[in-house]
Every structure is written in structure tokens, then in C-alpha cells.
Design a protein around this motif. Structure first.
Motif, PDB file in Angstrom:
ATOM      1  N   GLU A  26       0.836  -1.213   0.000  1.00 12.89           N
ATOM      2  CA  GLU A  26       0.000   0.000   0.000  1.00 12.89           C
ATOM      3  C   GLU A  26       0.865   1.255   0.000  1.00 12.89           C
ATOM      4  OE1 GLU A  26      -2.822   2.474   3.043  1.00 12.89           O
ATOM      5  OE2 GLU A  26      -1.907   0.604   3.702  1.00 12.89           O
ATOM      6  N   HIS A  29       2.406   1.524  -3.500  1.00 15.44           N
ATOM      7  CA  HIS A  29       1.382   1.826  -4.501  1.00 15.44           C
ATOM      8  C   HIS A  29       0.877   3.258  -4.369  1.00 15.44           C
ATOM      9  CE1 HIS A  29      -2.759   1.613  -6.240  1.00 15.44           C
ATOM     10  NE2 HIS A  29      -2.119   0.934  -7.174  1.00 15.44           N
ATOM     11  N   SER A  31      -1.794   4.153  -2.648  1.00 14.30           N
ATOM     12  CA  SER A  31      -3.226   4.221  -2.414  1.00 14.30           C
ATOM     13  C   SER A  31      -3.739   2.858  -1.961  1.00 14.30           C
ATOM     14  CB  SER A  31      -3.948   4.643  -3.699  1.00 14.30           C
ATOM     15  OG  SER A  31      -5.336   4.775  -3.472  1.00 14.30           O
ATOM     16  N   ASN A  33      -6.071  -0.233  -2.068  1.00 13.72           N
ATOM     17  CA  ASN A  33      -6.950  -0.925  -3.007  1.00 13.72           C
ATOM     18  C   ASN A  33      -7.372  -2.262  -2.406  1.00 13.72           C
ATOM     19  OD1 ASN A  33      -5.016  -2.934  -3.711  1.00 13.72           O
ATOM     20  ND2 ASN A  33      -4.155  -1.628  -5.294  1.00 13.72           N
ATOM     21  N   TYR A  91     -11.799   1.848   1.852  1.00 18.28           N
ATOM     22  CA  TYR A  91     -11.814   1.349   0.475  1.00 18.28           C
ATOM     23  C   TYR A  91     -13.208   1.514  -0.143  1.00 18.28           C
ATOM     24  CZ  TYR A  91     -11.876  -1.764  -3.496  1.00 18.28           C
ATOM     25  OH  TYR A  91     -12.050  -2.279  -4.751  1.00 18.28           O
ATOM     26  N   GLN A  96     -10.593   9.639  -2.330  1.00 21.75           N
ATOM     27  CA  GLN A  96      -9.276   9.298  -2.883  1.00 21.75           C
ATOM     28  C   GLN A  96      -8.165   9.774  -1.951  1.00 21.75           C
ATOM     29  OE1 GLN A  96      -8.356   7.340  -5.221  1.00 21.75           O
ATOM     30  NE2 GLN A  96     -10.428   6.898  -5.907  1.00 21.75           N
ATOM     31  N   ARG A  99      -7.816   7.358   0.856  1.00 25.92           N
ATOM     32  CA  ARG A  99      -7.140   6.134   0.394  1.00 25.92           C
ATOM     33  C   ARG A  99      -5.634   6.352   0.257  1.00 25.92           C
ATOM     34  NH1 ARG A  99     -10.780   3.336  -4.321  1.00 25.92           N
ATOM     35  NH2 ARG A  99     -12.672   3.118  -3.103  1.00 25.92           N
TER      36      ARG A  99
END
Length: 173
Positions: A26, A29, A31, A33, A91, A96, A99
Motif C-alpha cells: 500500500e 502503490h 493508495s 486498493n 476502500y 481518494q 485512500r
């Protein structure tokens, strides 16, 4: 080594694998997911399974009291439950921005989870077998150093960089 101890050790080691994969995946990445949410739940399931088996082993032995390992382990499971639930909510319903920023909470929970993991390893492995006080101190020092490193690195990644240099959010623009 008893079959119960082997199963519990494998389960808790899988918890470390899944939880670490989820937290650092995470972070990398950038973000939250679904894959990472599922890894958090898998880590929680493995940790809970391993902890319940180890608690059963301890109750059948001459172990007395709940002890600091049991207390920190129970707290870690509660934190993992809160974390997995919050990850699921974020999630499904989070913005956004929520996240993208979830990794800070994930990192804190992972670091706190490491304390009982390290204590159990230092007290339980016969070749190491530290006394509880030494194991607690060692776990806190190791986790503290990891926290300083990870959060200092986060702070450095947030600094603006010239285009095309380095890594992090500014480099990909």
C-alpha cells in the motif's frame, strides 16, 4: 516441537508476511486498493489463529498469568481488527485522499503489531530465550528505530524534487 506449536508458528509467520506485504504494498502503490484490504484481513486471520493456538498451549503448560506478551498480543489483535475494518470502510466509502493517506495508519498499526511479535520471538526461540524485560526493551528499541526510519523516509518523499530526478510523487509528474 509439538504439532500445535508448529502450526501456530507458521500461522503467525504468515500473519507477518501478509500484514507486511499489505502495509508496504500500500505504501509503495500510494493508495489503498482491494488487494491490500484482503491482505490485512488475511494477516488478521493468521495472527488470530496462531495466537489462539499459542494461548491454548500456554494454558496447558505451567505458564502463570497473562504477562506482557499476552497483553501486547491481545492489544495487537484489537488494533488489527480496527485497522482491517477501517481499511474496508476507507476502500468502500473513503475519498481518494483518504485512500492515499491510509498508509500512515497502516504503518503505525504494523509497528505496534511488531512489538508482541518480536517479544514472542525473543522469549520463545530456545536459542535466544531472553527474559521478558530484555525482550520488551529490545522490541521497543527495534520498533522505535523502524518508526524513525519509515517516517523520516515519508517526510523526505513528500519534499518536492526537480522533474525527472529521484523517486516519489514529485518524480512521476
Amino acid at each position: 516441537m509439538s504439532p500445535e506449536l508448529i502450526v501456530s508458528t507458521v500461522a503467525i509467520s504468515l500473519a507477518l508476511l501478509f500484514y507486511t506485504w499489505g502495509v508496504f504494498g500500500e505504501r509503495r502503490h500510494g493508495s489503498l486498493n482491494l488487494k491490500y484490504v484482503l491482505l490485512f484481513w488475511a494477516g488478521l486471520a493468521c495472527d488470530t489463529t496462531g495466537t489462539l493456538i499459542m494461548s491454548n498451549i500456554a494454558s496447558q503448560s505451567n505458564a502463570t498469568g497473562f504477562g506482557i506478551h499476552g497483553l501486547t498480543g491481545a492489544l495487537a489483535i484489537v488494533l488489527m481488527i480496527v485497522h482491517a475494518l477501517w481499511a474496508t470502510f476507507t476502500y468502500l466509502r473513503g475519498s481518494q485522499q483518504a485512500r492515499r493517506r491510509f498508509h500512515t495508519f497502516s504503518t503505525v498499526v504494523w509497528l505496534l503489531w511488531l512489538v508482541p511479535y518480536i517479544i514472542g520471538m525473543l522469549v520463545g526461540i530456545p536459542a535466544i530465550h531472553l527474559k521478558a524485560v530484555c525482550a520488551i526493551g529490545t522490541a521497543i528499541v527495534v520498533v522505535g528505530l523502524l518508526a524513525v526510519y519509515l517516517f523520516a523516509r515519508d517526510r523526505n518523499d513528500d519534499r518536492p524534487r526537480p522533474r525527472g530526478h529521484g523517486h516519489g510523487p514529485a518524480a512521476s509528474r
